[in-house]
Every structure is written in C-alpha cells, then in structure tokens.
Write a protein that holds these residues in place. Structure first.
Motif, PDB file in Angstrom:
ATOM      1  N   ASN A  65       0.819  -1.226   0.000  1.00  0.00           N
ATOM      2  CA  ASN A  65       0.000   0.000   0.000  1.00  0.00           C
ATOM      3  C   ASN A  65       0.847   1.267   0.000  1.00  0.00           C
ATOM      4  O   ASN A  65       0.548   2.240   0.699  1.00  0.00           O
ATOM      5  N   ASP A  66       1.916   1.274  -0.789  1.00  0.00           N
ATOM      6  CA  ASP A  66       2.739   2.478  -0.859  1.00  0.00           C
ATOM      7  C   ASP A  66       2.002   3.556  -1.631  1.00  0.00           C
ATOM      8  O   ASP A  66       1.279   3.279  -2.582  1.00  0.00           O
ATOM      9  N   ARG A  67       2.179   4.798  -1.199  1.00  0.00           N
ATOM     10  CA  ARG A  67       1.542   5.936  -1.863  1.00  0.00           C
ATOM     11  C   ARG A  67       2.396   7.166  -1.633  1.00  0.00           C
ATOM     12  O   ARG A  67       3.061   7.289  -0.608  1.00  0.00           O
ATOM     13  N   CYS A  68       2.357   8.059  -2.608  1.00  0.00           N
ATOM     14  CA  CYS A  68       3.119   9.296  -2.489  1.00  0.00           C
ATOM     15  C   CYS A  68       2.570  10.312  -3.473  1.00  0.00           C
ATOM     16  O   CYS A  68       2.425  10.029  -4.668  1.00  0.00           O
ATOM     17  N   VAL A  69       2.229  11.483  -2.983  1.00  0.00           N
ATOM     18  CA  VAL A  69       1.821  12.615  -3.823  1.00  0.00           C
ATOM     19  C   VAL A  69       2.747  13.758  -3.475  1.00  0.00           C
ATOM     20  O   VAL A  69       2.768  14.225  -2.333  1.00  0.00           O
ATOM     21  N   GLY A  70       3.544  14.197  -4.426  1.00  0.00           N
ATOM     22  CA  GLY A  70       4.583  15.166  -4.130  1.00  0.00           C
ATOM     23  C   GLY A  70       5.607  14.522  -3.217  1.00  0.00           C
ATOM     24  O   GLY A  70       6.138  13.453  -3.507  1.00  0.00           O
ATOM     25  N   LEU A  71       5.868  15.142  -2.075  1.00  0.00           N
ATOM     26  CA  LEU A  71       6.725  14.523  -1.063  1.00  0.00           C
ATOM     27  C   LEU A  71       5.926  14.281   0.218  1.00  0.00           C
ATOM     28  O   LEU A  71       6.336  14.612   1.328  1.00  0.00           O
ATOM     29  N   LEU A  72       4.751  13.708   0.027  1.00  0.00           N
ATOM     30  CA  LEU A  72       3.883  13.271   1.111  1.00  0.00           C
ATOM     31  C   LEU A  72       3.590  11.802   0.863  1.00  0.00           C
ATOM     32  O   LEU A  72       2.740  11.445   0.043  1.00  0.00           O
ATOM     33  N   GLY A  73       4.356  10.933   1.526  1.00  0.00           N
ATOM     34  CA  GLY A  73       4.280   9.518   1.208  1.00  0.00           C
ATOM     35  C   GLY A  73       4.212   8.628   2.430  1.00  0.00           C
ATOM     36  O   GLY A  73       4.467   9.049   3.563  1.00  0.00           O
ATOM     37  N   ALA A  74       3.869   7.361   2.189  1.00  0.00           N
ATOM     38  CA  ALA A  74       3.805   6.374   3.262  1.00  0.00           C
ATOM     39  C   ALA A  74       3.707   4.986   2.646  1.00  0.00           C
ATOM     40  O   ALA A  74       3.388   4.828   1.465  1.00  0.00           O
ATOM     41  N   PHE A  75       3.984   3.984   3.456  1.00  0.00           N
ATOM     42  CA  PHE A  75       3.685   2.602   3.098  1.00  0.00           C
ATOM     43  C   PHE A  75       3.198   1.884   4.341  1.00  0.00           C
ATOM     44  O   PHE A  75       3.415   2.329   5.467  1.00  0.00           O
ATOM     45  N   ASP A  76       2.502   0.749   4.144  1.00  0.00           N
ATOM     46  CA  ASP A  76       1.995  -0.037   5.254  1.00  0.00           C
ATOM     47  C   ASP A  76       2.883  -1.252   5.483  1.00  0.00           C
ATOM     48  O   ASP A  76       3.518  -1.768   4.556  1.00  0.00           O
ATOM     49  N   VAL A  77       2.904  -1.702   6.731  1.00  0.00           N
ATOM     50  CA  VAL A  77       3.637  -2.907   7.106  1.00  0.00           C
ATOM     51  C   VAL A  77       2.601  -3.924   7.586  1.00  0.00           C
ATOM     52  O   VAL A  77       2.015  -3.770   8.662  1.00  0.00           O
ATOM     53  N   LEU A  78       2.348  -4.964   6.771  1.00  0.00           N
ATOM     54  CA  LEU A  78       1.333  -5.966   7.080  1.00  0.00           C
ATOM     55  C   LEU A  78       1.960  -7.347   7.239  1.00  0.00           C
ATOM     56  O   LEU A  78       2.991  -7.656   6.624  1.00  0.00           O
ATOM     57  N   LYS A  79       1.315  -8.174   8.026  1.00  0.00           N
ATOM     58  CA  LYS A  79       1.798  -9.547   8.226  1.00  0.00           C
ATOM     59  C   LYS A  79       1.715 -10.334   6.941  1.00  0.00           C
ATOM     60  O   LYS A  79       2.637 -11.076   6.578  1.00  0.00           O
ATOM     61  N   ASP A  80       0.587 -10.179   6.233  1.00  0.00           N
ATOM     62  CA  ASP A  80       0.410 -10.843   4.936  1.00  0.00           C
ATOM     63  C   ASP A  80      -0.355  -9.905   4.008  1.00  0.00           C
ATOM     64  O   ASP A  80      -1.584  -9.841   4.060  1.00  0.00           O
ATOM     65  N   PRO A  81       0.351  -9.165   3.173  1.00  0.00           N
ATOM     66  CA  PRO A  81      -0.325  -8.210   2.287  1.00  0.00           C
ATOM     67  C   PRO A  81      -1.335  -8.859   1.350  1.00  0.00           C
ATOM     68  O   PRO A  81      -2.337  -8.231   1.004  1.00  0.00           O
ATOM     69  N   SER A  82      -1.088 -10.106   0.945  1.00  0.00           N
ATOM     70  CA  SER A  82      -1.986 -10.754  -0.017  1.00  0.00           C
ATOM     71  C   SER A  82      -3.384 -10.947   0.546  1.00  0.00           C
ATOM     72  O   SER A  82      -4.376 -10.937  -0.194  1.00  0.00           O
ATOM     73  N   SER A  83      -3.489 -11.126   1.855  1.00  0.00           N
ATOM     74  CA  SER A  83      -4.793 -11.297   2.498  1.00  0.00           C
ATOM     75  C   SER A  83      -5.157 -10.120   3.399  1.00  0.00           C
ATOM     76  O   SER A  83      -6.140 -10.178   4.133  1.00  0.00           O
ATOM     77  N   ASN A  84      -4.354  -9.073   3.335  1.00  0.00           N
ATOM     78  CA  ASN A  84      -4.555  -7.874   4.149  1.00  0.00           C
ATOM     79  C   ASN A  84      -4.564  -8.200   5.648  1.00  0.00           C
ATOM     80  O   ASN A  84      -5.277  -7.568   6.435  1.00  0.00           O
ATOM     81  N   THR A  85      -3.750  -9.167   6.039  1.00  0.00           N
ATOM     82  CA  THR A  85      -3.667  -9.570   7.437  1.00  0.00           C
ATOM     83  C   THR A  85      -2.690  -8.666   8.186  1.00  0.00           C
ATOM     84  O   THR A  85      -1.535  -8.514   7.779  1.00  0.00           O
ATOM     85  N   ARG A  86      -3.158  -8.111   9.289  1.00  0.00           N
ATOM     86  CA  ARG A  86      -2.340  -7.175  10.052  1.00  0.00           C
ATOM     87  C   ARG A  86      -1.548  -7.902  11.136  1.00  0.00           C
ATOM     88  O   ARG A  86      -1.910  -8.998  11.580  1.00  0.00           O
ATOM     89  N   PHE A  87      -0.488  -7.264  11.575  1.00  0.00           N
ATOM     90  CA  PHE A  87       0.221  -7.738  12.745  1.00  0.00           C
ATOM     91  C   PHE A  87      -0.635  -7.489  13.981  1.00  0.00           C
ATOM     92  O   PHE A  87      -1.485  -6.594  14.000  1.00  0.00           O
ATOM     93  N   ALA A  88      -0.415  -8.275  15.021  1.00  0.00           N
ATOM     94  CA  ALA A  88      -1.111  -8.047  16.282  1.00  0.00           C
ATOM     95  C   ALA A  88      -0.727  -6.674  16.826  1.00  0.00           C
ATOM     96  O   ALA A  88       0.425  -6.243  16.672  1.00  0.00           O
ATOM     97  N   PRO A  89      -1.665  -5.980  17.471  1.00  0.00           N
ATOM     98  CA  PRO A  89      -1.372  -4.629  17.965  1.00  0.00           C
ATOM     99  C   PRO A  89      -0.142  -4.569  18.850  1.00  0.00           C
ATOM    100  O   PRO A  89       0.630  -3.596  18.794  1.00  0.00           O
ATOM    101  N   GLU A  90       0.063  -5.606  19.685  1.00  0.00           N
ATOM    102  CA  GLU A  90       1.200  -5.570  20.607  1.00  0.00           C
ATOM    103  C   GLU A  90       2.549  -5.706  19.901  1.00  0.00           C
ATOM    104  O   GLU A  90       3.600  -5.452  20.504  1.00  0.00           O
ATOM    105  N   GLN A  91       2.531  -6.076  18.617  1.00  0.00           N
ATOM    106  CA  GLN A  91       3.784  -6.170  17.876  1.00  0.00           C
ATOM    107  C   GLN A  91       4.297  -4.811  17.412  1.00  0.00           C
ATOM    108  O   GLN A  91       5.462  -4.678  17.044  1.00  0.00           O
ATOM    109  N   ASN A  92       3.403  -3.812  17.407  1.00  0.00           N
ATOM    110  CA  ASN A  92       3.813  -2.428  17.112  1.00  0.00           C
ATOM    111  C   ASN A  92       4.683  -2.351  15.850  1.00  0.00           C
ATOM    112  O   ASN A  92       5.766  -1.747  15.860  1.00  0.00           O
ATOM    113  N   ALA A  93       4.211  -2.954  14.779  1.00  0.00           N
ATOM    114  CA  ALA A  93       5.048  -3.122  13.583  1.00  0.00           C
ATOM    115  C   ALA A  93       5.613  -1.807  13.064  1.00  0.00           C
ATOM    116  O   ALA A  93       6.826  -1.680  12.848  1.00  0.00           O
ATOM    117  N   ALA A  94       4.742  -0.818  12.852  1.00  0.00           N
ATOM    118  CA  ALA A  94       5.216   0.452  12.298  1.00  0.00           C
ATOM    119  C   ALA A  94       6.178   1.151  13.258  1.00  0.00           C
ATOM    120  O   ALA A  94       7.173   1.744  12.835  1.00  0.00           O
TER     121      ALA A  94
END
Length: 461
Positions: A375-404
C-alpha cells in the motif's frame, strides 16, 4: 554547533535534568519523559539533516512536523526576520491597523490561491486557523438568521488541530476524547464514500457518508464540511479520484461551505501550490500554516472568497469580535513572503514532482525486497507505506507487535527520522522529507528503510 560531549557532559546532564523538571512536552508520554528524559535534544540543522546534542546526524524524513519545507539553515529566511525585527518587529492588526508585510502577504496569497480565494485572515498556526474558520462561518450563519446552522462535518481519521473546536473536528478519538469539552456539533463522516456523496442511497455505508449525515441532521443544521485534501496524521490517506469533486458538488447542492484544511498539503508539499489543485477543486475556504513560513516562525491563515468577506460587510457594521494578538505579525509575514519567493524562484514545486517519481520508484523496490511492505503511496513529497503480516490477504500484525513503531525506531537508530501511524490497527510508516530533498537524500533514506525492515523481519519470523 553540537556540544563536544567529552568536554561538556555536565552541561548535557544539566539540560536533560532541566528538561525533565520543567518542560511538559506536547503530544508525548508524560510518564516516559519522566522516566527516560527527552528522546532527542537537537542542536542544529542543515538542508534535510538535523544533528543532536551528541553530534549524531539524522535525515529528517518528516520535515519536523510536516512544516520545514525548505529545509534547515536558510540564512535568507533568517535575514528576512532580522530585517523586519530591526524595522518593525510587531504591529497590531486590531482596529483596522495594518502593516506593510501583512498587506503584501495577503496580496501574494490571493495570486497563488485557486479561484477567487482572495482574502486572508491571519493566525499563529493550524489549530488557530481551523478554530477561526469555524467561528467565522458560524458567525455568518447567525447574521443570516440561520442560528441553527452550527454543525461541522469532518472525516474519520482526519486531523485538524488541538484547540477545542479543532479537536472536536479531528476524526481521531485519542484527540477528541482528551478533554471533556468535545462538542456534539461536530460529526465525523466515513471518508471516501464517493458513490454515497453522489447520491447512492442503497450503499451499506450511506448513513455514515457526508450526504447521509446531512439528510439525517437536516441541511438547515449544517454550517460546513471540512476535509484535508490528503489526510496527514491519519496515515497519508489519498482520496480516490472524483471524491473531492463529489464533496464540492454536494456542498453546492445544499448551500454548505466547503473547507479545505491545507495545513500540511499547502505550499508545495503535494507537488502543487495547494493540495486541492491535484483535483481541480476550489473550496470556499482554505486553512493554512506550517509550510507558509517553512516552520521558521509561527504563522497561519484562513483564506476565503472575497464574495464571502463582502457579504459579511453587508450584513453588519459591528466589529468582528475574533482575532489574535499575533494576527498579521509583521515578522512572521516577512518570513512567509521570503518563503514564497524561494518556492517560486528556486522552482521548488517542480522539483517536488520530480522527487515524487523517485520516491515511488524506491517504494516499489522496497515492496519487491520486503514481503511485509504494501500500500505504498506518495503525492509530491507526502508519502507512506503499510507494514502488514500478509499483504496478499490484508492480514495485520497483532497490535502488541507495534510493527510500524518497530520499523520507525529501526530507522531512527540508523539516522532517519520517520513517523509511525498505528491508529485503529493501522501500521503505516510516513515519509515526508523537506521539499529540497534530492535523489541522493531519498536513496539514502530508502536504504535505511530497507535495513530497518530487514531487522524487523528477523524479529517477526
């Protein structure tokens, strides 16, 4: 200059002690500060880099708070402030008093802003700008004999500031529930329901859309809609094509004011002078701050259509009982004028579009190298990406893992300051360096991202 710690450890220890004893930090953990002291004590900056008290150097991947757009160490901005301070450091704007720099800045903004947004009301920052626009609009409706038009619709995950009204408009519960002064006149809509805003009433989320709220509350109760062209603190959320125009059309349909919060997006951050210009939309009001002075000195503004100002004048000859001591501060306005001059003379905004392509290319490389990046995105120099456990299924890390947070800390210890966004389970890492960042700066930052991600991957295997 950074302190020579070897010879000045006592001074370093003294600063840390004083910081803990006497400085209550904004948007920080009070307990962590009392236990551990300040995270960093910065001493100097140059270009896109800052240096701390120990001499450690960092790429500032967030432009401090999305505001040091021209980077650090600009002597021309300092000279503009110095010259004005030596001439007329301060002058009140109350009682129709004025000063040269405020007049010139208001005129300059009228030339840069889209459409007929030709009038500026000056503030000291973004929260004040949003607080002001709410009050001015409500005052207008009161003068029109429509006192019930008090409600402001904003979007979930939006950030509009920390003053009473601004925090009520903010769509992040952590800010909204901080005090007990939250106003029920502020209602959050679900963001980016384009079809609903166009009138699709059988959508499951229709009641949570702006249109659904207007129909439920009654158009005669709604004063305005406020939104960020691209949401910043909420995770760099970019609206889908057609969304801003759908909101503009909806506001026109019901005679409701549209406010664009350009505090982050304004003055080149998105590769346009203002964020709304990416979608060719002209709001009724824009609120600005941050990049207007590149963060060198506080300043904000509410930019409005001259037709609105003219109608205010026709409705009453009473005093506008709203204003701040530092409205139209001549030194701040002088720095803003120099900032806008640099933006134009050095072709900064064109450079930002060029660097957008570099960031997107390097984000793509990160995705290819690191399974968890998506889920990387950037418009001008305003950008971000997501850190997911499994991007293919949109599975997130557990909250306590504090991935970002873990990735951001890994970047920090390698010399790159970035911002993690973990609101309601999100794991986004934000990258928004000063607009003067070059390809070499961006490549260095991306290499640090990669090293931090490698370390993170080892921890979660």
């Amino acid at each position: 200059m950074a302190i020579n710690v070897k010879n000045n450890q006592n001074l370093v220890d003294q600063l840390i002690e004083w910081d803990q004893k006497h400085f209550l930090h904004p948007t920080s953990s009070v307990r962590a500060h009392q236990q551990n002291g300040p995270e960093h004590i910065f001493m100097e900056g140059n270009g896109v880099r800052v240096k701390d008290i120990y001499g450690n150097e960092y790429i500032d991947g967030l432009s401090a708070l999305w505001n040091v757009n021209l980077g650090y160490g600009r002597t021309d901005l300092g000279e503009a402030a110095k010259k004005q301070m030596e001439t007329l450091p301060f002058s009140s704007s109350f009682n129709n008093y004025s000063n040269e720099q405020a007049i010139k800045l208001a005129h300059k903004i009228s030339k840069l802003a889209p459409g007929d947004l030709n009038v500026s009301f000056f503030t000291s920052g973004g929260s004040e700008s949003n607080e002001s626009v709410f009050k001015i609009i409500r005052h207008y409706w009161k003068l029109k004999g429509q006192e019930k038009r008090t409600k402001i619709i904003s979007l979930g995950r939006a950030y509009h500031g920390v003053t009473m009204g601004a925090s009520s408009a903010t769509g992040m519960d952590t800010f909204r529930t901080f005090s007990t002064a939250h106003s029920p006149d502020f209602i959050q809509a679900m963001p980016y329901l384009t079809d609903c805003e166009k009138g699709k009433k059988n959508d499951l989320n229709f009641e949570h859309s702006i249109r659904g709220i207007i129909e439920r509350e009654g158009e005669d109760k709604i004063a305005a809609v406020i939104l960020e062209p691209i949401q910043g603190a909420g995770g760099v959320n970019v609206p889908p094509g057609g969304y801003l125009q759908a909101v503009r059309d909806l506001c026109n349909e019901y005679g409701i004011f549209m406010i664009a919060d350009e505090v982050i997006c304004g003055f080149g951050r998105t590769g346009k002078m203002f964020g709304v210009e990416n979608w060719n939309v002209v709001p009724d009001f824009m609120t600005v701050a941050k990049g207007i002075t590149s963060g060198y000195i506080p300043l904000g503004a509410v930019i409005m259509k001259d037709s609105f100002r003219d109608e205010l004048a026709s409705l009453t000859d009473n005093i506008l009982f709203h204003g701040f001591t530092y409205s139209g501060h001549p030194t701040s306005c002088a720095v803003a004028l120099k900032t806008l001059e640099v933006l134009e003379n050095e072709n900064i905004i064109s450079h930002v579009k060029d660097m957008e392509a570099v960031v997107l290319e390097r984000f793509e490389t990160l995705k290819n190298r690191h399974f968890n990046v998506t889920n990387d995105r950037c418009v001008g120099l305003l950008g971000a990406f997501d850190v997911l456990k499994d991007p293919s299924s949109n599975t997130r890390f557990a909250p306590e893992q504090n991935a970002a947070m873990v990735v951001a800390r890994g970047c920090n210890k390698r010399g790159l300051i970035v911002r993690p966004v973990m609101y309601k389970g999100a794991n986004s890492v934000v990258f928004a360096p000063p607009l003067v960042a070059n390809k070499s700066d961006i490549n260095e930052a991306m290499n640090i991202f990669s090293e931090a991600l490698k370390e993170f991957e080892k921890k979660v295997k």
